[in-house]
Design a protein around this motif. Structure first.
Motif, PDB file in Angstrom:
ATOM      1  N   PHE A 328       0.832  -1.221   0.000  1.00  0.00           N
ATOM      2  CA  PHE A 328       0.000   0.000   0.000  1.00  0.00           C
ATOM      3  C   PHE A 328       0.863   1.265   0.000  1.00  0.00           C
ATOM      4  N   THR A 329       1.884   1.288   0.843  1.00  0.00           N
ATOM      5  CA  THR A 329       2.726   2.491   0.880  1.00  0.00           C
ATOM      6  C   THR A 329       3.555   2.618  -0.409  1.00  0.00           C
ATOM      7  N   PRO A 330       4.089   1.518  -0.947  1.00  0.00           N
ATOM      8  CA  PRO A 330       4.727   1.640  -2.264  1.00  0.00           C
ATOM      9  C   PRO A 330       3.776   2.188  -3.341  1.00  0.00           C
ATOM     10  N   VAL A 331       2.488   1.838  -3.272  1.00  0.00           N
ATOM     11  CA  VAL A 331       1.546   2.400  -4.260  1.00  0.00           C
ATOM     12  C   VAL A 331       1.477   3.928  -4.081  1.00  0.00           C
ATOM     13  N   PHE A 332       1.511   4.372  -2.852  1.00  0.00           N
ATOM     14  CA  PHE A 332       1.559   5.815  -2.573  1.00  0.00           C
ATOM     15  C   PHE A 332       2.792   6.410  -3.284  1.00  0.00           C
ATOM     16  N   ALA A 333       3.929   5.723  -3.166  1.00  0.00           N
ATOM     17  CA  ALA A 333       5.164   6.227  -3.785  1.00  0.00           C
ATOM     18  C   ALA A 333       5.061   6.259  -5.310  1.00  0.00           C
ATOM     19  N   ILE A 334       4.368   5.258  -5.884  1.00  0.00           N
ATOM     20  CA  ILE A 334       4.193   5.213  -7.345  1.00  0.00           C
ATOM     21  C   ILE A 334       3.542   6.504  -7.838  1.00  0.00           C
ATOM     22  N   SER A 335       2.627   7.002  -7.020  1.00  0.00           N
ATOM     23  CA  SER A 335       1.956   8.245  -7.368  1.00  0.00           C
ATOM     24  C   SER A 335       2.793   9.471  -6.986  1.00  0.00           C
ATOM     25  N   ARG A 336       3.237   9.504  -5.725  1.00  0.00           N
ATOM     26  CA  ARG A 336       3.868  10.728  -5.204  1.00  0.00           C
ATOM     27  C   ARG A 336       5.192  11.059  -5.888  1.00  0.00           C
ATOM     28  N   VAL A 337       5.795  10.073  -6.559  1.00  0.00           N
ATOM     29  CA  VAL A 337       7.048  10.361  -7.255  1.00  0.00           C
ATOM     30  C   VAL A 337       6.830  11.471  -8.294  1.00  0.00           C
ATOM     31  N   SER A 338       5.605  11.569  -8.821  1.00  0.00           N
ATOM     32  CA  SER A 338       5.330  12.646  -9.790  1.00  0.00           C
ATOM     33  C   SER A 338       5.419  14.006  -9.098  1.00  0.00           C
ATOM     34  N   GLY A 339       4.855  14.095  -7.894  1.00  0.00           N
ATOM     35  CA  GLY A 339       4.922  15.357  -7.140  1.00  0.00           C
ATOM     36  C   GLY A 339       6.335  15.643  -6.638  1.00  0.00           C
ATOM     37  N   TRP A 340       7.002  14.593  -6.129  1.00  0.00           N
ATOM     38  CA  TRP A 340       8.380  14.815  -5.655  1.00  0.00           C
ATOM     39  C   TRP A 340       9.223  15.421  -6.771  1.00  0.00           C
ATOM     40  N   THR A 341       9.106  14.808  -7.966  1.00  0.00           N
ATOM     41  CA  THR A 341       9.969  15.268  -9.055  1.00  0.00           C
ATOM     42  C   THR A 341       9.553  16.664  -9.532  1.00  0.00           C
ATOM     43  N   ALA A 342       8.263  16.975  -9.499  1.00  0.00           N
ATOM     44  CA  ALA A 342       7.834  18.348  -9.846  1.00  0.00           C
ATOM     45  C   ALA A 342       8.465  19.340  -8.870  1.00  0.00           C
ATOM     46  N   HIS A 343       8.476  18.983  -7.599  1.00  0.00           N
ATOM     47  CA  HIS A 343       9.066  19.882  -6.587  1.00  0.00           C
ATOM     48  C   HIS A 343      10.581  19.980  -6.733  1.00  0.00           C
ATOM     49  N   ILE A 344      11.214  18.870  -7.088  1.00  0.00           N
ATOM     50  CA  ILE A 344      12.676  18.904  -7.274  1.00  0.00           C
ATOM     51  C   ILE A 344      13.006  19.845  -8.447  1.00  0.00           C
ATOM     52  N   LEU A 345      12.217  19.737  -9.525  1.00  0.00           N
ATOM     53  CA  LEU A 345      12.425  20.629 -10.675  1.00  0.00           C
ATOM     54  C   LEU A 345      12.248  22.084 -10.255  1.00  0.00           C
ATOM     55  N   GLU A 346      11.207  22.324  -9.458  1.00  0.00           N
ATOM     56  CA  GLU A 346      10.945  23.703  -9.013  1.00  0.00           C
ATOM     57  C   GLU A 346      12.097  24.196  -8.126  1.00  0.00           C
ATOM     58  N   GLN A 347      12.591  23.313  -7.270  1.00  0.00           N
ATOM     59  CA  GLN A 347      13.698  23.688  -6.380  1.00  0.00           C
ATOM     60  C   GLN A 347      14.945  24.057  -7.202  1.00  0.00           C
ATOM     61  N   TYR A 348      15.266  23.214  -8.194  1.00  0.00           N
ATOM     62  CA  TYR A 348      16.442  23.493  -9.036  1.00  0.00           C
ATOM     63  C   TYR A 348      16.291  24.827  -9.772  1.00  0.00           C
ATOM     64  N   SER A 349      15.033  25.148 -10.142  1.00  0.00           N
ATOM     65  CA  SER A 349      14.832  26.334 -10.988  1.00  0.00           C
ATOM     66  C   SER A 349      15.072  27.637 -10.230  1.00  0.00           C
ATOM     67  N   ASP A 350      15.029  27.583  -8.909  1.00  0.00           N
ATOM     68  CA  ASP A 350      15.250  28.821  -8.133  1.00  0.00           C
ATOM     69  C   ASP A 350      15.852  28.404  -6.786  1.00  0.00           C
ATOM     70  N   ASN A 351      17.073  27.923  -6.852  1.00  0.00           N
ATOM     71  CA  ASN A 351      17.612  27.233  -5.681  1.00  0.00           C
ATOM     72  C   ASN A 351      18.346  28.129  -4.693  1.00  0.00           C
ATOM     73  N   ARG A 352      18.108  27.863  -3.435  1.00  0.00           N
ATOM     74  CA  ARG A 352      19.005  28.288  -2.367  1.00  0.00           C
ATOM     75  C   ARG A 352      19.042  27.135  -1.370  1.00  0.00           C
ATOM     76  N   ILE A 353      20.209  26.775  -0.892  1.00  0.00           N
ATOM     77  CA  ILE A 353      20.307  25.615  -0.015  1.00  0.00           C
ATOM     78  C   ILE A 353      19.358  25.782   1.181  1.00  0.00           C
TER      79      ILE A 353
END
Ligand code: ACO
Length: 374
Positions: A328-353
């Motif tokens: 069940f939790t891996p199924v959550f990850a199957i979905s949330r990976v789309s959001g994680w990666t959207a956020h990672i892209l957003e972070q890279y686009s205007d990054n400060r540590i």
């Protein structure tokens, strides 16, 4: 730093601007890139939701088709990773395996996928391949061969197919696709935040997603859906709900699937999943788990005034589809990976540590005592 107020759990601390997801915690609304989750659940697909999260707008038909075929083309796992999954002891929980699987996958991937500027390629790859890693491990731990992905099946249908080798009932596919849409993103939740922290050091996308998987695993976050169904099985019958819940609350234990840091009213995802759980329970002719959950909902609301979150009914849906509880939790990850990666892209686009502070509460003037004199 010394002194100063502490916000435990970073409650209400705003750490960034983000144009991806808006949670209206008082109004009970969840918005991806301007679109209400209820509309997306009704009209969209998981693939279209990925496009929306990554590119910030809904795709035209041709753009969606291109995205679909890119996802399909990135589903296979490298043989080396399959060997590694085979070597993982079968008692390993699938989330533990997934944390290792995502991290290990990185070693088999071309270097250019790991550079921040090529993260959209990494986002597609990880979203496409996570279901294959999970399904392959699930088959291997039962002593079966992995089932190769099928290019003619959409994301949800293909995952169910890879678990069993059989094309799933369309009502399961629809319910899973909706669950994937509903879990895709949720603003600065714990796993997304940990992904962004890792990305903010300009580490690569695979490392950031590995951090996120480890964070999602915990029972206060993604692990709650599994705990909910363990509770349902512990309860045995709808008549036992009241005494089970009240005793748990009397011991100051949390009831999984309830409460939320942001929602002060019902989580809109729970309302949609309740309907799907009900429908699937009726179709299966075995509504016991659903009735238990409804009773739990009533008692928890009466006793604590708490509303269900997304995890209360998701497990019941997955159980009806025949998905084992520890997936069940891996199924959550199957979905949330789309959001994680959207956020990672957003972070890279205007990054400060991302580097917060703490209030130091220890001593500052101790005299060092040589080892021999202690
Ligand atoms: N059962 C019983 N009491 C609860 C619950 C619950 N599920 N959730 C909150 N409370 C109570 C707490 O005991 C606390 O009461 P107190 O003030 O008398 O001590 C109060 O409500 C506030 O709770 P916190 O844990 O401080 O709230 P926080 O915002 O830190 O945590 C969280 C939110 C983690 C979701 C919490 O509600 C919880 O642990 N829920 C159960 C786990 C769960 O379902 N997690 C999934 C969350 S959604 C997701 O990740 C997809």
């Amino acid at each position: 730093m010394q002194g100063g107020p502490v916000s435990r759990g970073l409650e209400d601390v705003v750490v960034a601007n983000s144009a991806i997801t808006f949670i209206d915690g008082k109004g009970g609304r969840l918005i991806y890139r301007g679109y209400d989750i209820r509309d997306l659940a009704q009209h969209s697909t998981f693939e279209e939701t990925c496009y929306l999260l990554w590119y910030g707008r809904l795709p035209k038909p041709q753009e969606l088709e291109q995205l679909r075929s890119k996802l399909v083309g990135r589903r296979e796992i490298p043989l080396g990773l399959e060997r590694l999954l085979e070597a993982i002891p079968a008692k390993t929980s699938p989330m533990e395996m997934l944390r290792t699987g995502v991290s290990a996958l990185s070693s088999f991937e071309p270097d250019d996928l790991k550079r921040p500027e090529s993260s959209i390629g990494g986002a597609l790859r990880l979203t496409a391949v996570l279901p294959t890693i999970i399904a392959a491990y699930h088959r291997l731990r039962q002593g079966k061969r992995p089932v190769a992905p099928r290019a003619d099946l959409d994301h949800a249908a293909n995952f169910l197919y890879m678990l069993t080798g059989e094309v799933a009932n369309p009502s399961y596919v629809k319910a899973l696709d909706v669950a994937l849409i509903l879990h895709a993103d949720h603003e600065f939740n714990a796993s997304t935040f940990s992904a962004r922290v890792t990305a903010s050091t300009l580490s690569d996308l695979y490392s950031a997603v590995t951090s996120a998987v480890g964070t999602l695993k915990g029972p206060l976050h993604g692990g709650a859906n599994e705990e909910v169904m363990r509770m349902v099985h512990d309860i045995h019958s709808p008549e036992e709900v009241e005494s089970y819940v009240t005793q748990k609350l009397a011991r100051h234990e949390k009831i999984m699937g309830f409460g939320h840091r942001v929602y002060k009213v019902e989580d809109p995802r729970a309302a949609i999943l309740r309907e799907y759980a009900k429908r699937l329970a009726q179709e299966s002719g075995d509504p016991k788990s659903f009735v238990i959950l409804r009773n739990v909902e009533e008692v928890v609301h009466h006793e604590k005034g708490l509303y269900p979150n997304v995890d209360l009914f998701s497990g019941a849906c997955y159980e009806s589809m025949g998905i084992p509880m520890d997936l069940f939790t891996p199924v959550f990850a199957i979905s949330r990976v789309s959001g994680w990666t959207a956020h990672i892209l957003e972070q890279y686009s205007d990054n400060r540590i991302i580097r917060p502070a703490s209030t130091y509460t220890g001593p500052t003037d101790l005299a060092y005592v040589p080892l021999a004199q202690r």
